[in-house]
Design an enzyme around this catalytic site. Structure first.
Site, mmCIF file in Angstrom:
data_model
loop_
_atom_site.group_PDB
_atom_site.id
_atom_site.type_symbol
_atom_site.label_atom_id
_atom_site.label_comp_id
_atom_site.label_asym_id
_atom_site.label_seq_id
_atom_site.Cartn_x
_atom_site.Cartn_y
_atom_site.Cartn_z
ATOM 1 N N GLU A 116 0.865 -1.181 0.000
ATOM 2 C CA GLU A 116 0.000 0.000 0.000
ATOM 3 C C GLU A 116 0.905 1.236 0.000
ATOM 4 O O GLU A 116 1.789 1.378 0.842
ATOM 5 C CB GLU A 116 -0.921 -0.010 1.233
ATOM 6 C CG GLU A 116 -1.898 1.144 1.223
ATOM 7 C CD GLU A 116 -3.161 0.896 2.039
ATOM 8 O OE1 GLU A 116 -3.418 -0.266 2.439
ATOM 9 O OE2 GLU A 116 -3.904 1.872 2.284
ATOM 10 N N LYS A 238 -3.677 -0.239 14.086
ATOM 11 C CA LYS A 238 -4.513 0.838 13.531
ATOM 12 C C LYS A 238 -5.943 0.452 13.869
ATOM 13 O O LYS A 238 -6.472 -0.520 13.332
ATOM 14 C CB LYS A 238 -4.293 0.920 12.018
ATOM 15 C CG LYS A 238 -5.237 1.865 11.281
ATOM 16 C CD LYS A 238 -4.895 1.927 9.788
ATOM 17 C CE LYS A 238 -5.860 2.830 9.017
ATOM 18 N NZ LYS A 238 -5.519 2.939 7.577
ATOM 19 N N GLU A 242 -10.309 4.414 9.314
ATOM 20 C CA GLU A 242 -10.496 3.997 7.916
ATOM 21 C C GLU A 242 -10.978 2.549 7.838
ATOM 22 O O GLU A 242 -10.392 1.719 7.158
ATOM 23 C CB GLU A 242 -9.205 4.219 7.116
ATOM 24 C CG GLU A 242 -8.796 5.690 7.094
ATOM 25 C CD GLU A 242 -7.551 6.001 6.294
ATOM 26 O OE1 GLU A 242 -6.717 5.099 6.102
ATOM 27 O OE2 GLU A 242 -7.407 7.168 5.866
ATOM 28 N N ARG A 275 -1.716 3.503 16.878
ATOM 29 C CA ARG A 275 -1.701 4.699 16.024
ATOM 30 C C ARG A 275 -2.843 5.651 16.369
ATOM 31 O O ARG A 275 -3.950 5.210 16.665
ATOM 32 C CB ARG A 275 -1.780 4.300 14.552
ATOM 33 C CG ARG A 275 -0.550 3.544 14.105
ATOM 34 C CD ARG A 275 -0.691 3.131 12.665
ATOM 35 N NE ARG A 275 -0.289 4.141 11.732
ATOM 36 C CZ ARG A 275 -0.990 4.477 10.654
ATOM 37 N NH1 ARG A 275 -2.164 3.952 10.414
ATOM 38 N NH2 ARG A 275 -0.532 5.374 9.807
ATOM 39 N N LYS A 316 1.002 10.874 13.656
ATOM 40 C CA LYS A 316 1.595 11.419 12.424
ATOM 41 C C LYS A 316 2.102 12.841 12.671
ATOM 42 O O LYS A 316 1.545 13.564 13.499
ATOM 43 C CB LYS A 316 0.564 11.426 11.294
ATOM 44 C CG LYS A 316 0.211 10.027 10.787
ATOM 45 C CD LYS A 316 -0.638 10.067 9.519
ATOM 46 C CE LYS A 316 -0.992 8.635 9.100
ATOM 47 N NZ LYS A 316 -1.684 8.543 7.810
ATOM 48 N N ASP A 321 -2.593 14.249 7.148
ATOM 49 C CA ASP A 321 -2.111 12.965 6.652
ATOM 50 C C ASP A 321 -0.944 13.159 5.693
ATOM 51 O O ASP A 321 -1.111 13.018 4.480
ATOM 52 C CB ASP A 321 -3.278 12.249 5.938
ATOM 53 C CG ASP A 321 -2.908 10.841 5.508
ATOM 54 O OD1 ASP A 321 -1.839 10.366 5.917
ATOM 55 O OD2 ASP A 321 -3.689 10.227 4.762
ATOM 56 N N GLU A 343 5.353 9.789 13.852
ATOM 57 C CA GLU A 343 5.296 8.984 12.617
ATOM 58 C C GLU A 343 5.496 9.895 11.409
ATOM 59 O O GLU A 343 4.783 10.881 11.238
ATOM 60 C CB GLU A 343 3.944 8.274 12.524
ATOM 61 C CG GLU A 343 3.799 7.428 11.265
ATOM 62 C CD GLU A 343 2.477 6.654 11.184
ATOM 63 O OE1 GLU A 343 1.949 6.235 12.231
ATOM 64 O OE2 GLU A 343 1.973 6.487 10.067
ATOM 65 N N GLU A 349 3.837 9.234 -0.803
ATOM 66 C CA GLU A 349 2.423 9.140 -1.187
ATOM 67 C C GLU A 349 1.894 10.472 -1.737
ATOM 68 O O GLU A 349 1.286 10.510 -2.803
ATOM 69 C CB GLU A 349 1.595 8.704 0.021
ATOM 70 C CG GLU A 349 0.109 8.660 -0.282
ATOM 71 C CD GLU A 349 -0.740 8.218 0.894
ATOM 72 O OE1 GLU A 349 -0.177 7.885 1.950
ATOM 73 O OE2 GLU A 349 -1.981 8.211 0.756
HETATM 74 C C1 GCV Z 1 -2.303 2.376 5.401
HETATM 75 C C2 GCV Z 1 -3.659 7.350 4.329
HETATM 76 C C3 GCV Z 1 -3.269 6.452 3.194
HETATM 77 C C4 GCV Z 1 -3.663 5.021 3.464
HETATM 78 C C5 GCV Z 1 -3.028 4.575 4.784
HETATM 79 C C6 GCV Z 1 -3.488 5.536 5.880
HETATM 80 C C7 GCV Z 1 -2.842 5.225 7.226
HETATM 81 O O1 GCV Z 1 -5.044 7.471 4.416
HETATM 82 O O2 GCV Z 1 -3.828 6.928 2.000
HETATM 83 O O3 GCV Z 1 -3.216 4.233 2.394
HETATM 84 O O4 GCV Z 1 -3.372 3.258 5.098
HETATM 85 O O5 GCV Z 1 -3.139 6.851 5.525
HETATM 86 O O6 GCV Z 1 -1.890 5.914 7.562
HETATM 87 O O7 GCV Z 1 -3.283 4.325 7.909
#
Ligand code: GCV
Length: 615
Positions: A116, A238, A242, A275, A316, A321, A343, A349
Site C-alpha cells: 500500500e 490501527k 479507515e 496509532r 503522524k 495525513d 510517525e 504518497e
Molecule cells: C495504510 C492514508 C493512506 C492510506 C493509509 C493511511 C494510514 O489514508 O492513504 O493508504 O493506510 O493513511 O496511515 O493508515
C-alpha cells in the site's frame, strides 16, 4: 551482481554477508574486514563493551583504531568508522548513543506481495500469501538498515487484511521466526501489525477489550508468538481508523483497547504501538463544523496518563495525513504523561511517488520549531522500500531512508550534513558536482511544494492515487479534506473564531498561527480563509502569490533538471534519474496549468504578469 544501480551509501553493498552470521558482532567483523579492505583503510580492533548496548566509541590506542561498543553498538560503530573513512570526515568523538531507543520502519506490505502506497516495486519479503524472500537481498537490506541505524521493522500493513492475520497464527509463526532470524544479526527486531478483531476468527463473538475471553485469547496468542520469536519488538495497531476494527464498536475508549493488548504482551517485554490516526472518514462535505485535523486531539488528549507503560501512541507529524505542508500535530504537544512516537512517511504518497525528487530531512528538521525532540520517545517511518533493484525506486530516494536513520539517532542533525554525507558515500562526485547534488536535494521539497501546494493549498491531488492535480478531487468527498475555494476566497478559518483548531495548541504556538501577520506564508491557508485580494506581507495579493508560486515552481523544477544533467552519476542511475526528472517536469507543468486555470476561472482575476493561463 555488479550493476551500479545497487549503489547505496555502503561501500560494498554487493558483497554478500555470510548467511551463518549469528550476531551483530559477527556482522561487524565481516563488514569491517571487507569494507576497510575496499577503502584501503586500517582495520580497527573490535572491542565488545556490553554495557553500551546500542552505543559505541571509536578511539585510537597505540596509534591503532579501536571500535568499542555494546551488543549492537559494535555494529553501529563499525559502520560509523567506515562512513567516516569513506566520507573523508573525522572519526566521531566520544560515546555515541541513539537519541531514540526505538527507530522503527513501518512497512505497509501485504502478504500477496503488493505494498500500500509503495513506489519501488513489490514487497521484498511477501508474495503469494506469505513470506517469500531472496536471502541475499534481505541480508543486504539488513546491512542497509543497520548502517542507517534503524532497529525495528514492522513487516506488514497496518490495514490488516484477512490473509495477513495468519502471520501471528500457529501456521504463520515458523515463517515469521525464520525472517526474524535473518535480520537479527543486523540489530533489527521485527514487529507485526495486528487486527483488533482477530479473536473473532476463533469462535469468540466479540473483540470487546473488557471481555475476559478476548483478554485470554490475546494472552495465549502472545505466549505462542513470543515462543516463536522471543525478541519480537511488539504489535502495531490501527484501530477505529479507515474501517479497521477497534474498541469504539464496544463503547470502549482507546486506552481500554490499547491497554488490553499491552497487558497481553507485557510479560514478554513487547511494546504496543497504537496509532492515533483516528478521524471520521465518512464526513459530509456540507458539514462545516467537523474539522478533520482536530480529530486525533479530541480522541486522545483526554486520555493522557491512562495508557500502560508499554503503550506508545504513534502520531503522524501533522494533523491531516502526510501532506506537503502541515503544522505539527497538536496531539504531540498535549500528552506529557503518555509515551509518544512521531510517525513520518518515507513513501512519497503525497510527495511525488518517488518520481519527483523530494528529500525529507529539511521537513523533519523544521518540526523542532514547535516540537522539541524530547517530547516523543520513539520515531516511526512508513517505509519507501520495495523489490526494485535499488530498493527505493528513484536513485535519490534512498537518501530518505538513510536520512531517517540519522535523524532517529540525532534529531538535531543538520539536514544538509546528512544529505551531503549520503551523496558523498553513494556517488563520490567531484566537489562542485557534490555541491550541486546537495543543493538539488535541499531545494527539492520547496520546489515540489511550490508547484503543488503553495500557501498550504493541500489536498488538490487526484483522489486515490495522490499523484497529479485535481483541485476539486477531494472537495465534495467523504474524507474531511476541504479548501472551500469559491469566487472570492479560499482556505479554512481554524482560529478561535473559526473551527477552533488553533485552540488545541499551547498559547505561544496558537498566537503565532492565529494572526495572519505572524502565521508563516507556507501555512497561511491551513489556518485562515482569505480573499483573493488579501495583501500579503510581501505586497502581493493572495491570488497573485498562487499564480506566481506555480509559475516559479515549474521554473525551479526546470533548473533542477538542468543541474541534474551536469552530474556525472554512474549508469544506470543517471539515465534513471533523468527519465524520472522528465516525468517530474510534466507533473510540475500539469500542476501549474490546472491549478492556475482553476483559480482563474473561479476568481476571474488575471495574472498581473500576463502569463499564459489555460482556461
Ligand atoms: C495504510 C492514508 C493512506 C492510506 C493509509 C493511511 C494510514 O489514508 O492513504 O493508504 O493506510 O493513511 O496511515 O493508515
Amino acid at each position: 551482481m555488479n550493476n551500479p544501480i545497487h549503489r547505496a551509501w555502503l561501500p560494498h553493498l554487493d558483497d554478500d554477508v555470510p548467511s551463518d552470521c549469528a550476531s551483530c558482532a559477527d556482522v561487524a567483523v565481516f563488514e569491517l574486514t571487507l569494507g576497510c579492505k575496499r577503502l584501503n583503510a586500517s582495520v580497527p580492533q573490535l572491542r565488545p563493551e556490553p554495557g553500551l548496548e546500542e552505543g559505541y566509541h571509536i578511539y585510537e590506542e597505540g596509534g591503532k583504531p579501536v571500535v568499542a561498543g555494546g551488543d549492537t553498538g559494535i555494529l553501529y560503530g563499525a559502520y560509523a568508522y567506515m562512513e567516516a573513512v569513506k566520507a573523508r570526515e573525522p572519526l566521531p568523538e566520544g560515546v555515541r548513543q541513539p537519541f531514540y531507543r526505538l527507530r522503527m520502519l513501518n512497512c505497509w506490505d501485504n502478504v500477496d506481495g503488493s505494498i500500500e502506497r509503495g513506489y519501488s516495486g513489490r514487497s521484498l519479503w511477501f508474495e503469494g500469501g506469505g513470506f517469500h524472500w531472496n536471502p541475499r537481498r534481505i541480508r543486504q537490506l539488513g546491512r542497509m538498515l543497520a548502517s542507517a541505524g534503524v532497529n525495528v521493522l514492522c513487516v506488514n500493513n497496518v490495514n490488516v487484511h484477512a490473509e495477513a492475520r495468519k502471520l501471528i497464527e500457529d501456521e504463520g509463526l515458523p515463517e515469521l521466526a525464520r525472517f526474524a532470524d535473518v535480520l537479527r544479526p543486523f540489530g533489527v527486531r521485527l514487529m507485526v501489525s495486528v487486527s483488533f478483531a482477530q479473536p473473532m476468527g476463533h469462535g469468540i463473538p466479540t473483540a470487546d477489550p473488557l471481555d475476559p475471553a478476548v483478554q485470554r485469547w490475546w494472552a495465549e496468542r502472545a505466549d505462542a508468538i513470543w515462543r516463536a520469536v522471543p525478541d519480537l519488538a511488539g504489535f502495531l495497531v490501527k484501530a477505529d481508523s479507515e474501517h479497521q476494527p477497534g474498541p469504539f464498536t464496544y463503547g470502549r475508549s482507546h486506552a481500554d483497547g490499547a491497554n488490553m493488548l499491552a497487558r497481553a504482551i507485557a510479560p514478554h517485554g513487547g511494546v504496543l504501538v497504537w496509532r492515533a490516526f483516528v478521524y471520521n472518514c465518512l464526513q459530509d462535505w456540507r458539514d462545516t463544523v467537523t474539522d478533520r485535523p482536530m480529530a486525533a486531539y479530541q480522541t486522545y488528549a483526554p486520555l493522557d496518563g491512562q495508557f500502560d507503560d508499554n503503550v506508545i501512541l504513534q502520531v503522524k507529524n501533522g494533523p491531516f495525513d502526510f501532506q506537503v505542508r502541515e503544522p505539527v500535530s497538536p496531539t504531540l504537544l498535549a500528552m506529557p504523561h503518555t509515551h509518544l512516537a512521531l510517525e513520518v512517511q518515507l513513501a512519497q504518497e503525497y510527495t511525488g511517488h518517488q518520481v519527483d525528487v523530494y528529500a525529507m530531512n529539511p521537513m523533519w528538521h523544521e518540526l523542532a520549531e514547535d516540537l522539541p525532540p524530547e517530547r516523543v520517545m520513539a520515531v516511526a517511518a512508513v517505509s519507501n522500500l520495495g523489490r526494485d533493484d535499488n530498493y527505493t525506486g528513484h536513485p535519490f530516494a534512498a537518501a530518505n531512508l538513510y536520512g531517517y536513520g540519522k535523524y532517529a539517532w540525532d534529531p538535531r542533525v543538520e539536514p544538509e550534513a546528512v544529505l551531503r554525507r549520503w551523496a558523498r558515500l553513494t556517488y563520490a562526485l567531484p566537489e562542485a558536482q557534490e555541491d550541486a547534488l546537495v543543493r538539488l536535494l535541499m531545494d527539492s521539497r520547496d520546489v515540489y511544494e511550490q508547484y503543488t501546494a503553495p500557501l498550504s493549498l493541500c489536498w488538490m491531488v487526484n483522489p486515490g492515487t495522490h499523484y497529479g492535480p485535481s483541485p476539486w478531487g477531494y472537495e465534495f468527498a467523504l474524507w474531511g479534506t476541504y479548501n472551500r475555494a469559491d469566487r472570492d476566497a479560499v482556505g479554512i478559518d481554524r482560529t478561535a473564531s473559526g473551527t477552533g483548531y488553533a485552540l488545541q495548541y499551547p498559547e505561544a504556538i496558537r498566537v503565532k498561527y492565529e494572526d495572519p501577520d505572524t502565521c508563516p506564508d507556507k501555512l497561511l491557508l491551513f489556518f485562515h480563509r482569505l480573499r483573493y485580494d488579501y495583501v500579503m506581507r510581501d505586497g502581493r495579493t493572495l491570488i497573485q502569490r498562487i499564480y506566481d508560486d506555480h509559475f516559479e515552481g515549474v521554473r525551479a523544477a526546470e533548473a533542477m533538471a538542468e543541474a541534474l544533467t551536469r552530474l556525472d552519476l554512474p549508469e544506470p542511475n543517471r539515465s534513471e534519474a533523468v527519465r524520472r526528472m522528465d516525468m517530474q517536469l510534466q507533473n510540475a507543468r500539469e500542476w501549474r496549468d490546472v491549478v492556475n486555470a482553476f483559480f482563474h476561472r473561479l476568481s476571474g482575476i488575471d495574472d498581473a504578469e500576463g502569463r499564459k493561463i489555460y482556461d
